[in-house]
Write a protein that holds these residues in place. Structure first.
Motif, mmCIF file in Angstrom:
data_model
loop_
_atom_site.group_PDB
_atom_site.id
_atom_site.type_symbol
_atom_site.label_atom_id
_atom_site.label_comp_id
_atom_site.label_asym_id
_atom_site.label_seq_id
_atom_site.Cartn_x
_atom_site.Cartn_y
_atom_site.Cartn_z
ATOM 1 N N ASP A 253 -11.066 -4.815 3.161
ATOM 2 C CA ASP A 253 -11.991 -4.052 3.319
ATOM 3 C C ASP A 253 -13.051 -5.573 3.018
ATOM 4 O O ASP A 253 -13.792 -5.638 3.649
ATOM 5 N N SER B 44 -6.778 -1.247 0.009
ATOM 6 C CA SER B 44 -7.968 -0.693 0.609
ATOM 7 C C SER B 44 -8.287 -1.578 0.070
ATOM 8 O O SER B 44 -9.475 -2.175 0.872
ATOM 9 N N ARG B 45 -9.274 -1.876 -1.487
ATOM 10 C CA ARG B 45 -10.229 -2.619 -1.701
ATOM 11 C C ARG B 45 -10.306 -4.243 -1.042
ATOM 12 O O ARG B 45 -11.484 -4.510 -0.124
ATOM 13 N N HIS C 174 0.442 -0.861 -0.152
ATOM 14 C CA HIS C 174 -0.352 -0.328 -0.004
ATOM 15 C C HIS C 174 1.171 1.086 0.088
ATOM 16 O O HIS C 174 0.922 2.352 -1.077
ATOM 17 N N ASP D 176 -11.928 5.914 8.350
ATOM 18 C CA ASP D 176 -12.574 4.953 7.713
ATOM 19 C C ASP D 176 -12.178 3.496 8.771
ATOM 20 O O ASP D 176 -12.436 2.743 8.914
ATOM 21 N N THR D 177 -10.897 3.730 9.096
ATOM 22 C CA THR D 177 -10.520 2.627 10.124
ATOM 23 C C THR D 177 -11.516 2.052 11.200
ATOM 24 O O THR D 177 -11.397 1.484 11.734
ATOM 25 N N ARG E 161 -6.369 7.842 7.136
ATOM 26 C CA ARG E 161 -7.687 7.326 7.320
ATOM 27 C C ARG E 161 -8.236 6.467 8.299
ATOM 28 O O ARG E 161 -9.181 5.734 7.773
ATOM 29 N N HIS F 87 -4.625 -2.849 8.728
ATOM 30 C CA HIS F 87 -5.578 -1.737 8.837
ATOM 31 C C HIS F 87 -4.461 -0.960 9.989
ATOM 32 O O HIS F 87 -4.765 0.550 9.852
#
Length: 455
Positions: free
Chosen positions: A212, A208-209, A200, A240-241, A237, A230
């Protein structure tokens, strides 16, 4: 004009390097021997690492490559071979003495590295995409490295897989990372998480996808890897995390209650969730993380427990240094006696009107931990450790002397803290340390207001 010339020179230099790497892997009468090629690949994976380690592991790769070339023959690895000087000359590399971190502390070793630091990614990309016949040997070698007892070896296996994922994500996922992530072995899953995090950071697409998707996957091992990764990339982020961490936490609770009597929650997953919150709190995004935890503290039991347990894990962290450390994501933490990082954060925050909200927020999390029946014991244990730290460091005692009154808004709070300070053992196992008696004098007799209590 000058900048254009520099860009042109850089492009020419990179083109020359790519040409050199392609020449190394050619098969003709002037090509390097297979053992030398194996050393080049190993050096790309362990660039800047100990030469002896690089050479040792290159011979394992050489044996794997020999099995690919001569499937029915027994690989023979010469005990003695090319002199180190000639090897490094062929690789356009150099050797120097440097300190290397180990589990026993730093030691001086001879390390080897390419003269051009762009060589490792260029070489590994050329190998992975230009010579697919070498993939079985390379993947077998890297998977063997994930079982090595040396942390450096496992870390470099992860970094190498990340470079391969950047070059060809689908192949690297299918042949390496997915297998490690689905493993029952902790060390394999950890290598997978580190590989995804590095991939990453160096710009590999769609990481990230993937995370998730894995965070709610039916396979628990994949959920574990997603949470660990994560935690490593979360400061980019944090909101979001944290939403994802809460979602996973709720899923764990739901699964324990599904079909029949409640099952115990998976401790490995809970520990991973705690550590993820801990790392986020201690990251450069710590202020944003603190705001988020406070905003969701009363939403439901899963959000409450996640915040409190991650907070207490962060409170156990100590650093050997004084000064602003709470946002030092890669700070040098120590296991032995040191200054509590979060208490240092509190001390800094309470001293500045602009950050007083953070001091109030940290006190709020402390009260939530002390008042939670499931967490009171752990919270008192951590607070006792802070008192012992305050006995060693005057600045720590000053911060704790401000925090203790902020933890009292009800009579039960005062009773709980007073009992701890009167009965806790000192570091030598004797009675309470002198600082405990001094802190007793700042415990309010009951509820009240103070400079750091929430408005």
């Amino acid at each position: 004009m000058g900048e254009a010339d520099e860009e042109s020179l850089a492009r020419f230099s990179l083109s020359s390097l790519e040409h050199q790497v392609r020449e190394w892997f050619e098969e003709d009468e002037d090509a390097l021997a297979l053992r030398d090629k194996a050393f080049l690949i190993s050096l790309a994976a362990f660039d800047g690492g100990p030469y002896a380690l690089t050479a040792e592991l290159s011979d394992q790769l050489y044996a794997a490559l020999l099995r690919t070339q001569r499937a029915h023959a027994t690989p023979e690895v010469p005990v003695f071979g090319t002199h180190i000087g000639k090897r490094l000359q062929l690789a356009r590399a150099e050797q120097r003495e440097a300190k290397q971190p180990t589990e026993w502390g730093p030691v001086r070793q001879w390390v080897a590295s390419f003269r051009d630091d762009r060589t490792p990614p260029v070489l590994l990309r050329e190998l992975w995409t230009g010579h697919p016949s070498a993939r079985p040997a390379l993947t077998s070698w890297l998977s063997r490295l994930t079982d090595d007892r040396r942390p450096l070896v496992r870390t470099r296996a992860a970094a190498t897989a990340a470079i391969l994922a950047h070059a060809d994500l689908p192949s690297a996922m299918a042949l390496l990372i997915e297998n490690w992530a689905a493993s029952n072995l902790y060390r394999h899953r950890l290598v997978a998480a580190n590989a995804l995090a590095v991939a990453h950071f160096i710009g590999a697409p769609n990481i990230s996808r993937i995370l998730d998707s894995w965070s709610t996957h039916e396979t628990q091992a994949l959920r574990w890897v997603a949470i660990r990764t994560h935690a490593l990339i979360g400061p980019e982020r944090p909101g979001d995390t944290l939403r994802l961490l809460r979602r996973v936490s709720r899923k764990e609770v739901e699964e324990s209650l599904r079909s029949g009597p409640p099952k115990p929650l998976d401790e490995d997953m809970l520990q991973e969730l705690r550590e993820a919150v801990e790392l986020l709190l201690l990251s450069p995004a710590g202020d944003e993380v603190l705001r988020d935890l406070l905003a969701h503290l009363g939403v439901d039991r899963a959000a409450h427990d996640l915040a409190v347990e991650g907070f207490l894990a962060a409170c156990r962290r100590e650093t050997a240094h004084s000064g602003a450390q709470h946002h030092a994501y890669d700070a040098e933490y120590v296991e032995g006696p040191g200054r509590p990082v979060v208490l240092g954060w509190f001390g800094e925050a309470v001293a500045d009107a602009k950050t007083l909200w953070a001091a109030r927020g940290l006190a709020t999390l402390w009260r939530a931990a002390l008042r939670s029946r499931a967490h009171t014991g752990d919270a008192l244990s951590v607070l006792g450790a802070w008192v012992l730290a305050a006995d060693r460091f005057p600045d720590t005692e000053r911060a704790l002397a401000v925090l203790v009154p902020a933890l009292v808004t009800e009579p039960a709070d005062a009773q709980r803290l007073s009992h701890l300070l009167r009965t806790m053992p000192g570091e030598d196992g004797g009675g309470p340390p002198p600082v405990a008696r001094r802190l007793l004098t700042v415990v309010p007799s009951g509820g009240g207001t103070n400079p750091t209590a929430p408005a």
